[in-house]
Design a protein around this motif. Structure first.
Motif, PDB file in Angstrom:
ATOM      1  N   UNK A  77       1.204  -1.242  -0.205  1.00  0.00           N
ATOM      2  CA  UNK A  77      -0.128   0.016   0.037  1.00  0.00           C
ATOM      3  C   UNK A  77       1.018   1.359   0.023  1.00  0.00           C
ATOM      4  N   UNK A  78       2.065   1.149   0.378  1.00  0.00           N
ATOM      5  CA  UNK A  78       3.223   2.527   0.502  1.00  0.00           C
ATOM      6  C   UNK A  78       3.622   2.863  -1.094  1.00  0.00           C
ATOM      7  N   UNK A  79       3.736   3.754  -1.040  1.00  0.00           N
ATOM      8  CA  UNK A  79       4.506   4.670  -1.999  1.00  0.00           C
ATOM      9  C   UNK A  79       5.992   4.461  -1.782  1.00  0.00           C
ATOM     10  N   UNK A  80       6.563   4.034  -2.466  1.00  0.00           N
ATOM     11  CA  UNK A  80       8.028   4.448  -2.189  1.00  0.00           C
ATOM     12  C   UNK A  80       9.198   4.984  -1.760  1.00  0.00           C
ATOM     13  N   UNK A  85      -8.301  15.915  -7.321  1.00  0.00           N
ATOM     14  CA  UNK A  85      -8.318  15.048  -7.869  1.00  0.00           C
ATOM     15  C   UNK A  85      -7.164  13.977  -7.724  1.00  0.00           C
ATOM     16  N   UNK A  86      -5.736  13.790  -7.957  1.00  0.00           N
ATOM     17  CA  UNK A  86      -5.377  12.616  -8.070  1.00  0.00           C
ATOM     18  C   UNK A  86      -4.482  12.294  -6.340  1.00  0.00           C
ATOM     19  N   UNK A  87      -4.982  12.835  -5.385  1.00  0.00           N
ATOM     20  CA  UNK A  87      -4.811  12.826  -4.637  1.00  0.00           C
ATOM     21  C   UNK A  87      -5.900  12.992  -3.101  1.00  0.00           C
ATOM     22  N   UNK A  88      -5.295  11.728  -2.532  1.00  0.00           N
ATOM     23  CA  UNK A  88      -6.774  11.504  -1.334  1.00  0.00           C
ATOM     24  C   UNK A  88      -6.733  11.546  -0.131  1.00  0.00           C
ATOM     25  N   UNK A  89      -6.730  12.490   1.422  1.00  0.00           N
ATOM     26  CA  UNK A  89      -6.724  12.720   2.316  1.00  0.00           C
ATOM     27  C   UNK A  89      -7.960  11.579   2.807  1.00  0.00           C
ATOM     28  N   UNK A 107      -3.734   9.909   6.247  1.00  0.00           N
ATOM     29  CA  UNK A 107      -3.042   9.699   5.309  1.00  0.00           C
ATOM     30  C   UNK A 107      -3.362   9.898   4.325  1.00  0.00           C
ATOM     31  N   UNK A 108      -2.513  10.332   3.188  1.00  0.00           N
ATOM     32  CA  UNK A 108      -2.328  10.877   1.922  1.00  0.00           C
ATOM     33  C   UNK A 108      -1.946  10.055   0.777  1.00  0.00           C
ATOM     34  N   UNK A 109      -2.878   9.685   0.102  1.00  0.00           N
ATOM     35  CA  UNK A 109      -3.126   8.734  -1.112  1.00  0.00           C
ATOM     36  C   UNK A 109      -2.609   9.396  -2.410  1.00  0.00           C
ATOM     37  N   UNK A 110      -1.736   9.087  -3.569  1.00  0.00           N
ATOM     38  CA  UNK A 110      -1.430   9.291  -4.235  1.00  0.00           C
ATOM     39  C   UNK A 110      -1.724   8.288  -5.392  1.00  0.00           C
ATOM     40  N   UNK A 147      -1.709   4.853  -3.544  1.00  0.00           N
ATOM     41  CA  UNK A 147       0.210   4.092  -2.676  1.00  0.00           C
ATOM     42  C   UNK A 147      -0.891   5.476  -1.708  1.00  0.00           C
ATOM     43  N   UNK A 148      -0.090   5.107  -0.702  1.00  0.00           N
ATOM     44  CA  UNK A 148       0.367   6.410   0.704  1.00  0.00           C
ATOM     45  C   UNK A 148       1.837   6.427   0.929  1.00  0.00           C
ATOM     46  N   UNK A 149       1.535   8.465   0.565  1.00  0.00           N
ATOM     47  CA  UNK A 149       2.631   9.329   0.924  1.00  0.00           C
ATOM     48  C   UNK A 149       3.331   9.025   2.050  1.00  0.00           C
ATOM     49  N   UNK A 150       2.081   9.838   2.707  1.00  0.00           N
ATOM     50  CA  UNK A 150       2.301  10.011   4.042  1.00  0.00           C
ATOM     51  C   UNK A 150       1.258   9.998   5.132  1.00  0.00           C
ATOM     52  N   UNK A 151       1.676   8.913   6.213  1.00  0.00           N
ATOM     53  CA  UNK A 151       0.784   8.729   7.220  1.00  0.00           C
ATOM     54  C   UNK A 151       0.971   9.326   8.761  1.00  0.00           C
ATOM     55  N   UNK A 152       0.066  10.243   9.084  1.00  0.00           N
ATOM     56  CA  UNK A 152       0.317  11.124  10.373  1.00  0.00           C
ATOM     57  C   UNK A 152      -0.307  11.234  11.288  1.00  0.00           C
ATOM     58  N   UNK A 153      -0.209  11.066  12.457  1.00  0.00           N
ATOM     59  CA  UNK A 153      -0.739  10.883  13.483  1.00  0.00           C
ATOM     60  C   UNK A 153      -0.409  11.390  14.462  1.00  0.00           C
ATOM     61  N   UNK A 154      -2.176  12.283  15.470  1.00  0.00           N
ATOM     62  CA  UNK A 154      -1.870  13.644  16.058  1.00  0.00           C
ATOM     63  C   UNK A 154      -2.702  12.852  17.482  1.00  0.00           C
ATOM     64  N   UNK A 155      -2.243  12.981  18.949  1.00  0.00           N
ATOM     65  CA  UNK A 155      -3.230  12.699  20.392  1.00  0.00           C
ATOM     66  C   UNK A 155      -4.397  13.981  20.411  1.00  0.00           C
ATOM     67  N   UNK A 156      -5.028  13.425  20.589  1.00  0.00           N
ATOM     68  CA  UNK A 156      -6.955  14.013  20.875  1.00  0.00           C
ATOM     69  C   UNK A 156      -7.132  14.487  22.143  1.00  0.00           C
ATOM     70  N   UNK A 157      -6.953  15.417  21.936  1.00  0.00           N
ATOM     71  CA  UNK A 157      -7.466  15.748  23.858  1.00  0.00           C
ATOM     72  C   UNK A 157      -8.840  15.301  23.726  1.00  0.00           C
ATOM     73  N   UNK A 158      -9.606  14.430  25.240  1.00  0.00           N
ATOM     74  CA  UNK A 158     -10.442  13.543  25.683  1.00  0.00           C
ATOM     75  C   UNK A 158     -11.545  14.685  25.208  1.00  0.00           C
ATOM     76  N   UNK A 159     -11.550  16.232  25.565  1.00  0.00           N
ATOM     77  CA  UNK A 159     -12.927  16.736  25.370  1.00  0.00           C
ATOM     78  C   UNK A 159     -13.457  17.212  23.636  1.00  0.00           C
ATOM     79  N   UNK A 160     -11.857  16.448  22.667  1.00  0.00           N
ATOM     80  CA  UNK A 160     -12.308  17.098  21.169  1.00  0.00           C
ATOM     81  C   UNK A 160     -12.980  14.995  20.750  1.00  0.00           C
TER      82      UNK A 160
END
Length: 159
Positions: A39-42, A86-90, A114-117, A124-137
């Motif tokens: 699934x991952x881009x080179x 276009x040819x990019x998916x978030x 996850x950003x796909x091209x 193909x996934x070109x980037x995966x980014x994780x962010x913590x979430x505050x309990x209230x959010x």
């Protein structure tokens, strides 16, 4: 209109991206490196919740043992949001987790993008980014897409 343009303009594209997101999560829970590698881009890069970057090879190495069902006793996917440009998916969603350490349970949430091209006929996934979430959010339970308990996917009424 090219076949690629026709596909990207079709309703099928969103269904394919939802399935790809489900596969991404299932690969994590089952530690399926081979499926995830496909699934991952080179030129993939990961961005961890602490802001550090990780290259493709290191990311896949960690993927092999990243999910331990004796530690991660609950995992869900909620609030899925997919945007096509276009040819990019978030592909975005939030995961609620329950970690068990020495009989103590800790609940938390992270959100990911996850950003796909779309290239050469495949996403193909070109980037995966994780962010913590505050309990209230954190998103509500009503937005749950899938649930894993002790590493086993539970069937949901809406599936």
């Amino acid at each position: 209109m090219t076949p690629t343009d026709a596909y990207l303009a079709s309703s099928k594209v969103m269904d394919d991206l939802r399935k790809l997101n489900a596969r991404f999560i299932d690969n994590f829970v089952t530690n399926d490196v081979a499926s995830h590698d496909a699934m991952l881009h080179e030129r993939f890069i990961g961005i961890r919740s602490d802001g550090s970057r990780i290259d493709r090879a290191s990311y896949l190495e960690q993927w092999a043992s990243g999910f331990d069902p004796d530690v991660i006793v609950y995992w869900d996917v909620r609030d899925e949001l997919i945007t096509l440009i276009g040819d990019v998916a978030l592909v975005r969603a939030t995961n609620k987790h329950v970690f068990r350490h020495d009989g103590h349970e800790e609940t938390g949430m992270t959100t990911y993008t996850d950003t796909y091209l779309f290239e050469a006929g495949a996403w193909k996934c070109i980037q995966a980014q994780i962010t913590p979430v505050a309990p209230s959010k954190g998103p509500a339970d009503e937005t749950i897409v899938s649930v894993y308990v002790n590493g086993v996917r539970e069937e949901r009424q809406s599936e």
